[in-house]
Design a protein around this motif. Sequence first.
Motif, PDB file in Angstrom:
ATOM      1  N   PHE A  90       0.828  -1.212   0.000  1.00  0.00           N
ATOM      2  CA  PHE A  90       0.000   0.000   0.000  1.00  0.00           C
ATOM      3  C   PHE A  90       0.860   1.260   0.000  1.00  0.00           C
ATOM      4  O   PHE A  90       0.431   2.304   0.439  1.00  0.00           O
ATOM      5  CB  PHE A  90      -0.976   0.020   1.179  1.00  0.00           C
ATOM      6  CG  PHE A  90      -2.083  -0.976   1.054  1.00  0.00           C
ATOM      7  CD1 PHE A  90      -3.179  -0.721   0.242  1.00  0.00           C
ATOM      8  CD2 PHE A  90      -2.029  -2.178   1.741  1.00  0.00           C
ATOM      9  CE1 PHE A  90      -4.200  -1.648   0.124  1.00  0.00           C
ATOM     10  CE2 PHE A  90      -3.044  -3.098   1.625  1.00  0.00           C
ATOM     11  CZ  PHE A  90      -4.134  -2.842   0.819  1.00  0.00           C
ATOM     12  N   LEU A  91       2.108   1.132  -0.487  1.00  0.00           N
ATOM     13  CA  LEU A  91       3.041   2.258  -0.609  1.00  0.00           C
ATOM     14  C   LEU A  91       3.275   2.948   0.735  1.00  0.00           C
ATOM     15  O   LEU A  91       3.495   4.163   0.795  1.00  0.00           O
ATOM     16  CB  LEU A  91       2.550   3.253  -1.660  1.00  0.00           C
ATOM     17  CG  LEU A  91       2.204   2.664  -3.028  1.00  0.00           C
ATOM     18  CD1 LEU A  91       1.678   3.747  -3.950  1.00  0.00           C
ATOM     19  CD2 LEU A  91       3.396   1.954  -3.641  1.00  0.00           C
ATOM     20  N   VAL A  92       3.265   2.170   1.799  1.00  0.00           N
ATOM     21  CA  VAL A  92       3.309   2.720   3.151  1.00  0.00           C
ATOM     22  C   VAL A  92       4.572   3.538   3.433  1.00  0.00           C
ATOM     23  O   VAL A  92       4.518   4.539   4.134  1.00  0.00           O
ATOM     24  CB  VAL A  92       3.110   1.594   4.198  1.00  0.00           C
ATOM     25  CG1 VAL A  92       4.302   0.667   4.242  1.00  0.00           C
ATOM     26  CG2 VAL A  92       2.834   2.182   5.559  1.00  0.00           C
ATOM     27  N   ALA A  93       5.705   3.150   2.877  1.00  0.00           N
ATOM     28  CA  ALA A  93       6.959   3.843   3.200  1.00  0.00           C
ATOM     29  C   ALA A  93       7.379   4.838   2.125  1.00  0.00           C
ATOM     30  O   ALA A  93       8.457   5.408   2.209  1.00  0.00           O
ATOM     31  CB  ALA A  93       8.070   2.816   3.422  1.00  0.00           C
ATOM     32  N   LEU A  94       6.529   5.050   1.137  1.00  0.00           N
ATOM     33  CA  LEU A  94       6.895   5.968   0.052  1.00  0.00           C
ATOM     34  C   LEU A  94       6.430   7.386   0.343  1.00  0.00           C
ATOM     35  O   LEU A  94       5.436   7.593   1.005  1.00  0.00           O
ATOM     36  CB  LEU A  94       6.271   5.520  -1.276  1.00  0.00           C
ATOM     37  CG  LEU A  94       7.109   4.566  -2.106  1.00  0.00           C
ATOM     38  CD1 LEU A  94       7.248   3.252  -1.440  1.00  0.00           C
ATOM     39  CD2 LEU A  94       6.497   4.420  -3.463  1.00  0.00           C
ATOM     40  N   GLY A  95       7.175   8.305  -0.193  1.00  0.00           N
ATOM     41  CA  GLY A  95       6.802   9.701  -0.049  1.00  0.00           C
ATOM     42  C   GLY A  95       7.724  10.562  -0.884  1.00  0.00           C
ATOM     43  O   GLY A  95       8.582  10.070  -1.610  1.00  0.00           O
ATOM     44  N   LEU A  96       7.568  11.856  -0.768  1.00  0.00           N
ATOM     45  CA  LEU A  96       8.421  12.772  -1.512  1.00  0.00           C
ATOM     46  C   LEU A  96       9.818  12.836  -0.923  1.00  0.00           C
ATOM     47  O   LEU A  96      10.767  13.205  -1.606  1.00  0.00           O
ATOM     48  CB  LEU A  96       7.789  14.160  -1.553  1.00  0.00           C
ATOM     49  CG  LEU A  96       6.482  14.254  -2.335  1.00  0.00           C
ATOM     50  CD1 LEU A  96       5.896  15.646  -2.215  1.00  0.00           C
ATOM     51  CD2 LEU A  96       6.703  13.900  -3.796  1.00  0.00           C
ATOM     52  N   ALA A  97       9.952  12.472   0.345  1.00  0.00           N
ATOM     53  CA  ALA A  97      11.266  12.551   0.991  1.00  0.00           C
ATOM     54  C   ALA A  97      12.095  11.287   0.777  1.00  0.00           C
ATOM     55  O   ALA A  97      13.315  11.325   0.869  1.00  0.00           O
ATOM     56  CB  ALA A  97      11.096  12.798   2.486  1.00  0.00           C
ATOM     57  N   SER A  98      11.445  10.146   0.474  1.00  0.00           N
ATOM     58  CA  SER A  98      12.191   8.897   0.300  1.00  0.00           C
ATOM     59  C   SER A  98      12.653   8.756  -1.141  1.00  0.00           C
ATOM     60  O   SER A  98      12.053   9.287  -2.064  1.00  0.00           O
ATOM     61  CB  SER A  98      11.331   7.706   0.705  1.00  0.00           C
ATOM     62  OG  SER A  98      10.226   7.580  -0.163  1.00  0.00           O
ATOM     63  N   ALA A  99      13.756   8.020  -1.320  1.00  0.00           N
ATOM     64  CA  ALA A  99      14.291   7.752  -2.662  1.00  0.00           C
ATOM     65  C   ALA A  99      14.744   6.309  -2.717  1.00  0.00           C
ATOM     66  O   ALA A  99      15.217   5.747  -1.731  1.00  0.00           O
ATOM     67  CB  ALA A  99      15.448   8.689  -2.982  1.00  0.00           C
TER      68      ALA A  99
END
Length: 186
Positions: free
Chosen positions: A47-56
């Motif tokens: 569910f894309l739990v650890a994704l965000g604009l800050a992660s790469a």
Amino acid sequence: KNVLATAMQSFAVCCLVTLLWMIVGYSLAFSNGGDWNSFLGSFDNVFLVALGLASAHDLAPTIPESVFMTFQMTFAIITPALIVGAYVERIRFGAVLLFSSLWLLLVYAPVAHWVWGGGWLAELGVLDFAGGIVVHVTAGVSALVIAGCGGGDDDSTVEGVDADALLESAAARMDEVEAFHFILTQ
């Protein structure tokens, strides 16, 4: 009639794969699988739990991981859509969706992990910049298998060409291409 069926099946597969990719496919393909990392990713990004604009992601450190996930989703969408031509109007619509779902999770995600996600093929040094292995080989082989398994229509010949001979010829060409690719990568 075939054009409408093909377009509808392709559109439905596009929608289905988009949802499955965001729910679990991306995580299986591009997360670290721990002890099983050579074969499959983990459920860390379900569910894309650890994704965000800050992660790469390590493969694309200069863009947000959400952008990388979306880019990879385009390949996940187009690959099962390529297979639709092998069974258009030969199987029911529900079977198309079931096959595409299972294929994405059991074939595409593991192979994407093997090649792009740090799996055993990546460990061997395999590079696949244009999706030749992950997209084209998996779609091509899967299309040949499903075309060969399908009952087909009542007439086994099309314009005087025996369907079995055509399938055998296509499989032989795939073997030749695979052998040539193997020689080039050595």
